[in-house]
Motif scaffolding. Structure first.
Motif, PDB file in Angstrom:
ATOM      1  N   LEU A  10      77.539  65.431  35.427  1.00 39.50           N
ATOM      2  CA  LEU A  10      76.529  65.160  36.447  1.00 39.50           C
ATOM      3  C   LEU A  10      75.207  65.776  36.004  1.00 39.50           C
ATOM      4  N   VAL A  11      74.141  64.997  36.083  1.00 39.86           N
ATOM      5  CA  VAL A  11      72.823  65.475  35.677  1.00 39.86           C
ATOM      6  C   VAL A  11      71.783  64.893  36.621  1.00 39.86           C
ATOM      7  N   GLN A  12      70.707  65.617  36.825  1.00 40.28           N
ATOM      8  CA  GLN A  12      69.634  65.120  37.674  1.00 40.28           C
ATOM      9  C   GLN A  12      68.761  64.125  36.930  1.00 40.28           C
ATOM     10  N   ALA A  13      68.153  63.244  37.686  1.00 44.17           N
ATOM     11  CA  ALA A  13      67.216  62.286  37.093  1.00 44.17           C
ATOM     12  C   ALA A  13      66.141  63.022  36.311  1.00 44.17           C
ATOM     13  N   GLY A  14      65.818  62.489  35.148  1.00 46.32           N
ATOM     14  CA  GLY A  14      64.852  63.126  34.273  1.00 46.32           C
ATOM     15  C   GLY A  14      65.471  64.088  33.281  1.00 46.32           C
ATOM     16  N   SER A  83      68.100  61.080  27.123  1.00 47.78           N
ATOM     17  CA  SER A  83      67.043  61.832  27.771  1.00 47.78           C
ATOM     18  C   SER A  83      66.332  60.953  28.798  1.00 47.78           C
ATOM     19  N   SER A  84      65.500  61.570  29.609  1.00 51.82           N
ATOM     20  CA  SER A  84      64.807  60.857  30.692  1.00 51.82           C
ATOM     21  C   SER A  84      65.776  59.997  31.485  1.00 51.82           C
ATOM     22  N   LEU A  85      66.895  60.592  31.824  1.00 54.31           N
ATOM     23  CA  LEU A  85      67.961  59.842  32.491  1.00 54.31           C
ATOM     24  C   LEU A  85      67.530  59.363  33.868  1.00 54.31           C
ATOM     25  N   LYS A  86      68.030  58.195  34.220  1.00 53.24           N
ATOM     26  CA  LYS A  86      67.726  57.558  35.495  1.00 53.24           C
ATOM     27  C   LYS A  86      69.028  57.325  36.258  1.00 53.24           C
ATOM     28  N   PRO A  87      68.946  57.213  37.573  1.00 51.61           N
ATOM     29  CA  PRO A  87      70.172  56.927  38.341  1.00 51.61           C
ATOM     30  C   PRO A  87      70.882  55.658  37.858  1.00 51.61           C
TER      31      PRO A  87
END
Length: 121
Positions: A10-14, A83-87
């Motif tokens: 689990l990771v936050q957006a961005g 990187s720069s992950l999005k939902p």
């Protein structure tokens, strides 16, 4: 070749996350390797692929500029740096191996069991 993915979570957006896929059973460097992903209710989608020595890579349009595929044949491992992950990157990510660097999943013979990546907004 048997493939085992790891590194999901689990990771936050961005944020960023790196997935790993380790092969065993056959000579890993003989194979083209790729990452695919599948979100709930959607078809499996090509993410990235690399040739046997890692010198050439291709990416799906939705991840270009954000994801990087690489491999270390000495460790029998292929990586996916995200990187720069999005939902909308939320999916089960699968590692695959085959003989041709293409984006179509039916050209890949060997598959891992997948690792879940969840990106929260």
């Amino acid at each position: 070749v048997q493939l085992v993915e790891s590194g999901g979570g689990l990771v936050q957006a961005g944020g960023s996350l790196t997935l790993s896929c380790t092969g065993s059973g056959r000579t890993f460097s003989n194979y083209v390797t790729a990452w695919f992903r599948q979100a709930p209710g959607k078809e499996r989608e090509f993410v990235a692929g690399t040739v046997r020595n890692g010198d050439m890579t291709i990416y799906g349009d939705s991840v270009k500029g954000r994801f990087t595929i690489s491999r270390d044949n000495a460790k029998n491992t292929v990586y996916l740096q995200m990187s720069s992950l999005k939902p909308e990157d939320t999916a089960v990510y699968y590692c695959a191996a085959g003989w041709f660097l293409v984006s179509t999943m039916n050209r890949y013979t060997y598959w891992g069991q997948g690792t879940q990546v969840t990106v929260s907004s």
